[in-house]
Motif scaffolding. Structure first.
Motif, PDB file in Angstrom:
ATOM      1  N   TYR A  96      -6.407  -0.029  17.558  1.00  0.00           N
ATOM      2  CA  TYR A  96      -5.327   0.212  16.594  1.00  0.00           C
ATOM      3  C   TYR A  96      -5.016   1.704  16.483  1.00  0.00           C
ATOM      4  O   TYR A  96      -5.880   2.554  16.687  1.00  0.00           O
ATOM      5  CB  TYR A  96      -5.719  -0.325  15.223  1.00  0.00           C
ATOM      6  CG  TYR A  96      -5.721  -1.842  15.147  1.00  0.00           C
ATOM      7  CD1 TYR A  96      -4.612  -2.540  14.692  1.00  0.00           C
ATOM      8  CD2 TYR A  96      -6.832  -2.574  15.561  1.00  0.00           C
ATOM      9  CE1 TYR A  96      -4.607  -3.924  14.640  1.00  0.00           C
ATOM     10  CE2 TYR A  96      -6.835  -3.961  15.515  1.00  0.00           C
ATOM     11  CZ  TYR A  96      -5.719  -4.632  15.052  1.00  0.00           C
ATOM     12  OH  TYR A  96      -5.722  -5.994  15.003  1.00  0.00           O
ATOM     13  N   ALA A  97      -3.764   1.992  16.125  1.00  0.00           N
ATOM     14  CA  ALA A  97      -3.325   3.365  15.908  1.00  0.00           C
ATOM     15  C   ALA A  97      -2.758   3.483  14.501  1.00  0.00           C
ATOM     16  O   ALA A  97      -2.357   2.497  13.892  1.00  0.00           O
ATOM     17  CB  ALA A  97      -2.271   3.762  16.943  1.00  0.00           C
ATOM     18  N   THR A  98      -2.739   4.702  13.998  1.00  0.00           N
ATOM     19  CA  THR A  98      -2.243   4.932  12.636  1.00  0.00           C
ATOM     20  C   THR A  98      -0.767   5.310  12.610  1.00  0.00           C
ATOM     21  O   THR A  98      -0.180   5.427  11.531  1.00  0.00           O
ATOM     22  CB  THR A  98      -3.046   6.053  11.958  1.00  0.00           C
ATOM     23  OG1 THR A  98      -2.940   7.249  12.745  1.00  0.00           O
ATOM     24  CG2 THR A  98      -4.512   5.658  11.836  1.00  0.00           C
ATOM     25  N   PHE A 256      -7.787  -4.464   4.569  1.00  0.00           N
ATOM     26  CA  PHE A 256      -7.178  -3.346   3.856  1.00  0.00           C
ATOM     27  C   PHE A 256      -8.173  -2.202   3.666  1.00  0.00           C
ATOM     28  O   PHE A 256      -7.813  -1.030   3.801  1.00  0.00           O
ATOM     29  CB  PHE A 256      -6.663  -3.800   2.491  1.00  0.00           C
ATOM     30  CG  PHE A 256      -5.516  -4.760   2.545  1.00  0.00           C
ATOM     31  CD1 PHE A 256      -4.766  -4.932   3.699  1.00  0.00           C
ATOM     32  CD2 PHE A 256      -5.173  -5.509   1.440  1.00  0.00           C
ATOM     33  CE1 PHE A 256      -3.713  -5.830   3.758  1.00  0.00           C
ATOM     34  CE2 PHE A 256      -4.114  -6.409   1.476  1.00  0.00           C
ATOM     35  CZ  PHE A 256      -3.394  -6.568   2.639  1.00  0.00           C
ATOM     36  N   ALA A 257      -9.423  -2.543   3.347  1.00  0.00           N
ATOM     37  CA  ALA A 257     -10.459  -1.516   3.152  1.00  0.00           C
ATOM     38  C   ALA A 257     -10.709  -0.748   4.446  1.00  0.00           C
ATOM     39  O   ALA A 257     -10.935   0.479   4.420  1.00  0.00           O
ATOM     40  CB  ALA A 257     -11.745  -2.159   2.648  1.00  0.00           C
ATOM     41  N   TRP A 258     -10.667  -1.452   5.578  1.00  0.00           N
ATOM     42  CA  TRP A 258     -10.864  -0.788   6.869  1.00  0.00           C
ATOM     43  C   TRP A 258      -9.772   0.248   7.089  1.00  0.00           C
ATOM     44  O   TRP A 258     -10.042   1.354   7.567  1.00  0.00           O
ATOM     45  CB  TRP A 258     -10.845  -1.828   7.986  1.00  0.00           C
ATOM     46  CG  TRP A 258     -11.181  -1.276   9.339  1.00  0.00           C
ATOM     47  CD1 TRP A 258     -12.421  -1.111   9.878  1.00  0.00           C
ATOM     48  CD2 TRP A 258     -10.252  -0.790  10.335  1.00  0.00           C
ATOM     49  NE1 TRP A 258     -12.324  -0.576  11.143  1.00  0.00           N
ATOM     50  CE2 TRP A 258     -11.009  -0.371  11.441  1.00  0.00           C
ATOM     51  CE3 TRP A 258      -8.862  -0.698  10.380  1.00  0.00           C
ATOM     52  CZ2 TRP A 258     -10.416   0.136  12.590  1.00  0.00           C
ATOM     53  CZ3 TRP A 258      -8.268  -0.184  11.523  1.00  0.00           C
ATOM     54  CH2 TRP A 258      -9.037   0.231  12.620  1.00  0.00           C
ATOM     55  N   TRP A 259      -8.541  -0.090   6.724  1.00  0.00           N
ATOM     56  CA  TRP A 259      -7.449   0.869   6.890  1.00  0.00           C
ATOM     57  C   TRP A 259      -7.563   2.021   5.896  1.00  0.00           C
ATOM     58  O   TRP A 259      -7.146   3.150   6.203  1.00  0.00           O
ATOM     59  CB  TRP A 259      -6.103   0.164   6.760  1.00  0.00           C
ATOM     60  CG  TRP A 259      -5.726  -0.497   8.045  1.00  0.00           C
ATOM     61  CD1 TRP A 259      -5.874  -1.812   8.381  1.00  0.00           C
ATOM     62  CD2 TRP A 259      -5.191   0.152   9.204  1.00  0.00           C
ATOM     63  NE1 TRP A 259      -5.458  -2.030   9.674  1.00  0.00           N
ATOM     64  CE2 TRP A 259      -5.023  -0.846  10.202  1.00  0.00           C
ATOM     65  CE3 TRP A 259      -4.824   1.460   9.505  1.00  0.00           C
ATOM     66  CZ2 TRP A 259      -4.517  -0.561  11.466  1.00  0.00           C
ATOM     67  CZ3 TRP A 259      -4.314   1.743  10.759  1.00  0.00           C
ATOM     68  CH2 TRP A 259      -4.166   0.745  11.725  1.00  0.00           C
ATOM     69  N   GLN A 260      -8.129   1.780   4.742  1.00  0.00           N
ATOM     70  CA  GLN A 260      -8.358   2.863   3.797  1.00  0.00           C
ATOM     71  C   GLN A 260      -9.321   3.886   4.391  1.00  0.00           C
ATOM     72  O   GLN A 260      -9.093   5.095   4.313  1.00  0.00           O
ATOM     73  CB  GLN A 260      -8.922   2.299   2.483  1.00  0.00           C
ATOM     74  CG  GLN A 260      -9.328   3.349   1.476  1.00  0.00           C
ATOM     75  CD  GLN A 260      -8.155   4.178   0.970  1.00  0.00           C
ATOM     76  OE1 GLN A 260      -7.053   3.644   0.805  1.00  0.00           O
ATOM     77  NE2 GLN A 260      -8.371   5.456   0.720  1.00  0.00           N
ATOM     78  N   VAL A 261     -10.371   3.380   5.014  1.00  0.00           N
ATOM     79  CA  VAL A 261     -11.351   4.265   5.645  1.00  0.00           C
ATOM     80  C   VAL A 261     -10.743   4.940   6.875  1.00  0.00           C
ATOM     81  O   VAL A 261     -10.960   6.139   7.117  1.00  0.00           O
ATOM     82  CB  VAL A 261     -12.618   3.476   6.032  1.00  0.00           C
ATOM     83  CG1 VAL A 261     -13.575   4.343   6.847  1.00  0.00           C
ATOM     84  CG2 VAL A 261     -13.311   2.942   4.785  1.00  0.00           C
ATOM     85  N   GLY A 264      -6.716   6.278   5.246  1.00  0.00           N
ATOM     86  CA  GLY A 264      -6.429   6.623   3.866  1.00  0.00           C
ATOM     87  C   GLY A 264      -5.291   5.818   3.273  1.00  0.00           C
ATOM     88  O   GLY A 264      -4.802   6.135   2.182  1.00  0.00           O
ATOM     89  N   ASP A 265      -4.865   4.768   3.954  1.00  0.00           N
ATOM     90  CA  ASP A 265      -3.749   3.941   3.484  1.00  0.00           C
ATOM     91  C   ASP A 265      -4.248   2.508   3.323  1.00  0.00           C
ATOM     92  O   ASP A 265      -4.264   1.722   4.280  1.00  0.00           O
ATOM     93  CB  ASP A 265      -2.594   4.004   4.469  1.00  0.00           C
ATOM     94  CG  ASP A 265      -1.368   3.218   3.986  1.00  0.00           C
ATOM     95  OD1 ASP A 265      -1.404   2.684   2.858  1.00  0.00           O
ATOM     96  OD2 ASP A 265      -0.378   3.143   4.743  1.00  0.00           O
ATOM     97  N   ASP A 271       2.494  -2.147   4.594  1.00  0.00           N
ATOM     98  CA  ASP A 271       3.482  -1.114   4.921  1.00  0.00           C
ATOM     99  C   ASP A 271       4.066  -1.341   6.310  1.00  0.00           C
ATOM    100  O   ASP A 271       5.242  -1.026   6.558  1.00  0.00           O
ATOM    101  CB  ASP A 271       2.840   0.277   4.852  1.00  0.00           C
ATOM    102  CG  ASP A 271       2.438   0.657   3.437  1.00  0.00           C
ATOM    103  OD1 ASP A 271       2.989   0.058   2.486  1.00  0.00           O
ATOM    104  OD2 ASP A 271       1.560   1.529   3.285  1.00  0.00           O
ATOM    105  N   ALA A 272       3.244  -1.897   7.207  1.00  0.00           N
ATOM    106  CA  ALA A 272       3.714  -2.140   8.576  1.00  0.00           C
ATOM    107  C   ALA A 272       4.875  -3.120   8.601  1.00  0.00           C
ATOM    108  O   ALA A 272       5.716  -3.075   9.510  1.00  0.00           O
ATOM    109  CB  ALA A 272       2.571  -2.651   9.444  1.00  0.00           C
TER     110      ALA A 272
END
Length: 400
Positions: A96-98, A256-261, A264-265, A271-272
């Motif tokens: 995955y990319a941010t 969602f927690a994985w994306w927070q780490v 930071g989102d 949002d995607a």
């Protein structure tokens, strides 16, 4: 409708005897081989130049090597490597990319693809096809048993329902490098185990389903309805069963927690959706807009409406014969995409989304059983739709 108890992980008791998962294996294999050969044939037609291909490679997200557009035998195997399949293969290869919309794709399916590529000689496409095809076969086996458990231990009825599930106009996605067949299998297992009062197993399946596709969260509500209904019938406390249903939420929360780490989102997966140009709308507004577009533009817009209407009619035909939990699952699965339409094509991808709404097959099988409509008409309509939609998909046209 039967209400027995589970005697083992793969069996349910019914009024007519014990229903085992493996009892439907032969029927499932026959249907699976039929649809698998059909998609091979359509891909072979494309490889022979009988289905026109685009002049240039269509645009897609990740940098996964695209399949060749030149005619040849390779299209038999790459014929379903289209559209969002490129995302799944790219995510399995590069992660995955941010800075793109990859967060919209939940992680279980690409993770399984990546894991299977550890086997020597197995590439991402082969791994994806193996997972999707095996999951479809498994889904047909479970659906056969679940049908007999829920709608009477009638093997002929179960065969018909399995066939309708497999030849629904967009069911070819189950054989493509898409997550639909894995999601379907996990949803069916969640219901199979919940109906057998094996709520730990049901919770595990629902968590995995919600890690496969975002609509998996509808299982939380559907299983909660089943938990309350079952507890009301047997007089036991609903809390343990409700806790198992609520466990479904662990999947999106973890994602969602994985994306927070990672970035930071916390809300990156949601949002995607805005990156994909999907906006919130009221369901009836989406429907009106979809009908208006279909009337004005025909083609894809009209196909979208026809397939979605077929699904809605199937659910309506099933209403009087299936449990509330299944109606909640079906209704929620149809409602969710209507809440986030694509403005220029309101039902974009929804024909694919409704393929996993398995109570649709029960509705049409029940209509045939009651002699409201002949089996030949349902089979012929579904087969024609399947051939058309699959041919458009293989030709890289806008079915995805």
């Amino acid at each position: 409708m039967t209400t027995g108890h589970t005697t083992a992980a793969d069996t349910h008791a019914s009024g007519d005897g014990t229903i085992r998962l493996r009892d439907g294996l032969r029927d499932a294999v026959v249907v699976f081989v039929g649809v698998r050969l059909a998609v091979f044939a359509l891909s072979a037609f494309a490889g022979a130049g009988l289905i026109p291909m685009p002049a240039d490679q269509p645009a897609f997200g990740p940098a996964f090597p695209p399949p060749s557009l030149e005619p040849g035998w390779h299209v038999v195997f790459t014929g379903t490597q289209r559209q969002d399949a490129m995302w799944y293969l790219g995510l399995a290869t590069d992660g995955y990319a941010t800075d793109d919309a990859s967060a919209a794709f939940f992680p279980l399916y690409p993770s399984l693809i990546r894991a299977l590529t550890w086997v020597p000689g197995v590439g991402p496409l082969a791994a994806a096809l193996a997972i999707s095809n095996a999951a479809l076969l498994g889904s047909l086996v479970v659906f056969h048993a679940l049908t007999r458990h829920e709608l009477g231990d009638d093997t002929e009825f179960a065969r018909r329902a399995v066939r309708y599930l497999a030849i629904f106009p967009t069911a070819f996605f189950f054989l493509a490098p898409y997550s639909e067949s894995l999601f379907l299998l996990l949803c069916l297992l969640a219901f199979w185990w919940a109906r057998g009062d094996r709520w730990g197993h049901a919770a595990a399946a629902s968590i995995l389903a919600a890690l496969t596709r975002s609509p998996g969260i509808v299982l939380l509500v559907a299983l909660a309805v089943e938990a309350i209904d079952r507890s009301r019938r047997d007089g036991r406390s609903p809390l343990p069963r409700l806790a198992a249903a609520a466990a479904t939420a662990l999947a999106p929360l973890g994602w969602f927690a994985w994306w927070q780490v990672r970035s930071g989102d916390f809300w990156a997966p949601l949002d995607a959706q805005r990156t994909w140009s999907r906006d919130a709308s009221l369901p009836w507004e989406t429907i009106v807009d979809a009908v208006w577009h279909a009337w004005r533009y025909r083609t894809y817009w009209l196909l979208d409406v026809i397939v979605v209407v077929l699904a809605i009619v199937g659910v309506m035909l099933a209403i009087r014969r299936i449990r509330p939990a299944y109606l909640v699952f079906a209704g929620s699965s149809i409602l969710l995409p209507l809440l986030v339409p694509f403005p220029d094509r309101p039902l974009l991808s929804m024909p694919r989304f409704v393929a996993v709404v398995f109570p649709v097959a029960w509705g049409y099988a029940s209509a045939v059983d009651r002699q409201w409509v002949p089996d030949a008409l349902v089979t012929g309509t579904f087969t024609a739709g399947y051939a058309l939609m699959a041919a458009l998909f293989v030709a890289w046209l806008y079915v995805f």
